[in-house]
Motif scaffolding. Structure first.
Motif, PDB file in Angstrom:
ATOM      1  N   PHE A  66      -0.763  16.771  25.662  1.00 59.58           N
ATOM      2  CA  PHE A  66      -1.953  16.578  26.505  1.00 59.58           C
ATOM      3  C   PHE A  66      -1.962  17.515  27.717  1.00 59.58           C
ATOM      4  CE2 PHE A  66      -3.383  11.919  25.433  1.00 59.58           C
ATOM      5  CZ  PHE A  66      -3.712  12.331  24.157  1.00 59.58           C
ATOM      6  N   ASP A  67      -0.909  18.315  27.876  1.00 58.79           N
ATOM      7  CA  ASP A  67      -0.815  19.097  29.127  1.00 58.79           C
ATOM      8  C   ASP A  67      -0.466  20.557  28.871  1.00 58.79           C
ATOM      9  OD1 ASP A  67       1.786  18.708  28.257  1.00 58.79           O
ATOM     10  OD2 ASP A  67       2.604  18.544  30.274  1.00 58.79           O
ATOM     11  N   GLN A  68      -0.740  21.008  27.644  1.00 58.56           N
ATOM     12  CA  GLN A  68      -0.395  22.394  27.311  1.00 58.56           C
ATOM     13  C   GLN A  68      -1.670  23.188  27.017  1.00 58.56           C
ATOM     14  OE1 GLN A  68       3.897  21.223  25.274  1.00 58.56           O
ATOM     15  NE2 GLN A  68       2.487  22.489  24.135  1.00 58.56           N
ATOM     16  N   PRO A  69      -2.101  24.009  28.008  1.00 62.75           N
ATOM     17  CA  PRO A  69      -3.281  24.818  27.768  1.00 62.75           C
ATOM     18  C   PRO A  69      -3.091  25.646  26.491  1.00 62.75           C
ATOM     19  CG  PRO A  69      -2.344  25.264  29.954  1.00 62.75           C
ATOM     20  CD  PRO A  69      -1.431  24.309  29.270  1.00 62.75           C
ATOM     21  N   LEU A  70      -4.151  25.930  25.808  1.00 63.82           N
ATOM     22  CA  LEU A  70      -4.200  26.729  24.573  1.00 63.82           C
ATOM     23  C   LEU A  70      -3.865  25.929  23.310  1.00 63.82           C
ATOM     24  CD1 LEU A  70      -2.614  30.187  25.542  1.00 63.82           C
ATOM     25  CD2 LEU A  70      -4.858  29.249  26.143  1.00 63.82           C
ATOM     26  N   PHE A  71      -2.889  25.036  23.347  1.00 58.97           N
ATOM     27  CA  PHE A  71      -2.521  24.309  22.125  1.00 58.97           C
ATOM     28  C   PHE A  71      -2.940  22.835  22.157  1.00 58.97           C
ATOM     29  CE2 PHE A  71      -0.115  26.781  18.925  1.00 58.97           C
ATOM     30  CZ  PHE A  71      -0.346  28.029  19.475  1.00 58.97           C
ATOM     31  N   ASP A 215       8.328  27.770  24.522  1.00 61.58           N
ATOM     32  CA  ASP A 215       7.718  28.754  23.619  1.00 61.58           C
ATOM     33  C   ASP A 215       6.767  29.683  24.375  1.00 61.58           C
ATOM     34  OD1 ASP A 215       9.105  27.305  21.773  1.00 61.58           O
ATOM     35  OD2 ASP A 215       7.369  26.143  21.131  1.00 61.58           O
ATOM     36  N   ASN A 216       6.741  30.945  23.930  1.00 58.76           N
ATOM     37  CA  ASN A 216       5.890  31.963  24.579  1.00 58.76           C
ATOM     38  C   ASN A 216       4.431  31.518  24.721  1.00 58.76           C
ATOM     39  OD1 ASN A 216       5.465  32.078  21.792  1.00 58.76           O
ATOM     40  ND2 ASN A 216       5.705  34.287  21.632  1.00 58.76           N
ATOM     41  N   VAL A 217       3.895  30.865  23.681  1.00 56.61           N
ATOM     42  CA  VAL A 217       2.463  30.532  23.738  1.00 56.61           C
ATOM     43  C   VAL A 217       2.159  29.392  24.707  1.00 56.61           C
ATOM     44  CG1 VAL A 217       1.830  31.505  21.508  1.00 56.61           C
ATOM     45  CG2 VAL A 217       2.720  29.164  21.597  1.00 56.61           C
ATOM     46  N   ILE A 218       3.123  28.533  24.925  1.00 50.01           N
ATOM     47  CA  ILE A 218       2.932  27.463  25.915  1.00 50.01           C
ATOM     48  C   ILE A 218       2.944  28.093  27.303  1.00 50.01           C
ATOM     49  CG2 ILE A 218       3.919  25.355  26.905  1.00 50.01           C
ATOM     50  CD1 ILE A 218       5.159  24.788  24.115  1.00 50.01           C
ATOM     51  N   LEU A 219       3.925  28.953  27.537  1.00 45.26           N
ATOM     52  CA  LEU A 219       4.030  29.622  28.839  1.00 45.26           C
ATOM     53  C   LEU A 219       2.821  30.526  29.083  1.00 45.26           C
ATOM     54  CD1 LEU A 219       7.848  30.436  28.751  1.00 45.26           C
ATOM     55  CD2 LEU A 219       6.705  28.560  29.969  1.00 45.26           C
ATOM     56  N   ALA A 220       2.344  31.190  28.032  1.00 47.06           N
ATOM     57  CA  ALA A 220       1.170  32.070  28.183  1.00 47.06           C
ATOM     58  C   ALA A 220      -0.034  31.270  28.696  1.00 47.06           C
ATOM     59  CB  ALA A 220       0.834  32.745  26.853  1.00 47.06           C
ATOM     60  N   GLY A 221      -0.138  30.026  28.272  1.00 47.43           N
ATOM     61  CA  GLY A 221      -1.225  29.159  28.739  1.00 47.43           C
ATOM     62  C   GLY A 221      -1.112  28.871  30.223  1.00 47.43           C
TER      63      GLY A 221
END
Ligand code: GLU
Length: 295
Positions: A66-71, A215-221
């Motif tokens: 619920f708190d991860q932008p993009l995913f 993970d890179n995609v979580i941090l990218a968000g």
């Protein structure tokens, strides 16, 4: 790795374009729409399968972040948005279940196996890495995406560019996640554990920790939301995190059916649309569906 470098470049371009235009992605502007996957009309399934049960109930409970932008991020209207959410909606659609009949349950890194085992959720789509250890407790369809572990630091940090640089340093990550174990066991970091990744943001900002890892995609968000505060330590990832859809262990028919749907989504454009409506707003390169692991 190469693919991610391209994506990271897109992220940088997107982030700097936003800065140049004086725009901010804050407030859920990015990664936030729906691809409205189709809903099947009265699909039929073999009796006694999980598919038949869910289809006849006309509803499904899906665990997500619920708190991860993009995913997976819950919006102000209470509905989660993100790539994981779109994949969940697309699967529900194939069962004839519309998005408004999905009950979304927050699953954090540490409670996913338990939530599946206790039947609190029917499936989990939540940046959930397929691992052998987790496969002792639950089953996974997929992978539907492959991420990799990375580090996020404050914008002014110049000392951390690779995982070897965090030896003996305080790094925030989430209890029960694969990156939390890796950063301690392989790279000797001092773990400052949190329940969610968003709970790591203030400690990083306040310099109570020197980095956040996941993970890179979580941090990218997170970087996309606050490019003036945070940056990825490097373009490089240092693990492979294949994301699976978690389900009850032993439900082979359901697992194999979800795998068939993922392959169908890649062919009919559902996968691409789901990406473009969410994570693709920041990470421009549309990923290929990885080879499905029908173990
Ligand atoms: N993909 C990793 C994991 O499943 C990190 C992300 C997360 O904690 O959800 O542990």
């Amino acid at each position: 790795m190469k693919a991610f470098m391209t994506r990271r470049k897109s992220l940088l371009i997107a982030a700097s374009a936003a800065v140049a235009l004086g725009l901010s992605a804050c407030g859920g502007g990015s990664g936030g729409s729906s691809s409205a996957p189709p809903v099947a009309e009265k699909p039929s399934f073999a009796a006694d399968t999980t598919m038949a049960k869910l289809a006849s109930a006309g509803k499904i409970t899906i665990g997500s972040k619920f708190d991860q932008p993009l995913f997976g991020q819950k919006g102000l209207d209470g509905k989660p948005v993100g790539f994981d959410v779109e994949i969940g909606k697309a699967i529900a659609g194939k069962l004839g279940i519309p998005a408004d009949k999905i009950e979304w349950v927050e699953t954090v890194s540490a409670n996913r196996e338990e939530f599946i085992k206790q039947g609190k959720v029917d499936i989990i789509v939540a940046t959930y890495t397929i691992t052998d250890k987790r496969k002792n407790e639950v089953d996974f369809a997929g992978p539907y995406y492959e991420a990799g572990q990375a580090l996020m630091v404050n914008k002014d940090n110049t000392t951390i560019t690779k995982p070897e640089d965090v030896k003996g340093k305080k790094v925030c990550s989430v209890t029960g996640s694969t990156p939390a174990s890796t950063i301690v066991e392989k790279y000797g970091a001092v773990l400052v554990p949190a329940a969610t990744y968003s709970a790591c943001l203030e400690p990083l900002r306040n310099k109570q920790v020197e980095a956040i890892t996941t993970d890179n995609v979580i941090l990218a968000g997170f970087v996309d939301k606050e490019p003036e505060a945070f940056k990825l330590a490097s373009d490089q990832t240092f693990t492979k995190e294949p994301y699976g859809i978690g389900l009850k262990k032993g439900d082979t028919a359901f697992r194999s059916w979800i795998n068939d749907q993922l392959e169908a989504f890649a062919k009919d454009g559902t996968y691409k649309k789901a990406w473009e409506a969410t994570a693709g707003k920041v990470i421009k390169t549309v990923p290929e569906l990885p080879a499905i692991n029908r173990y």
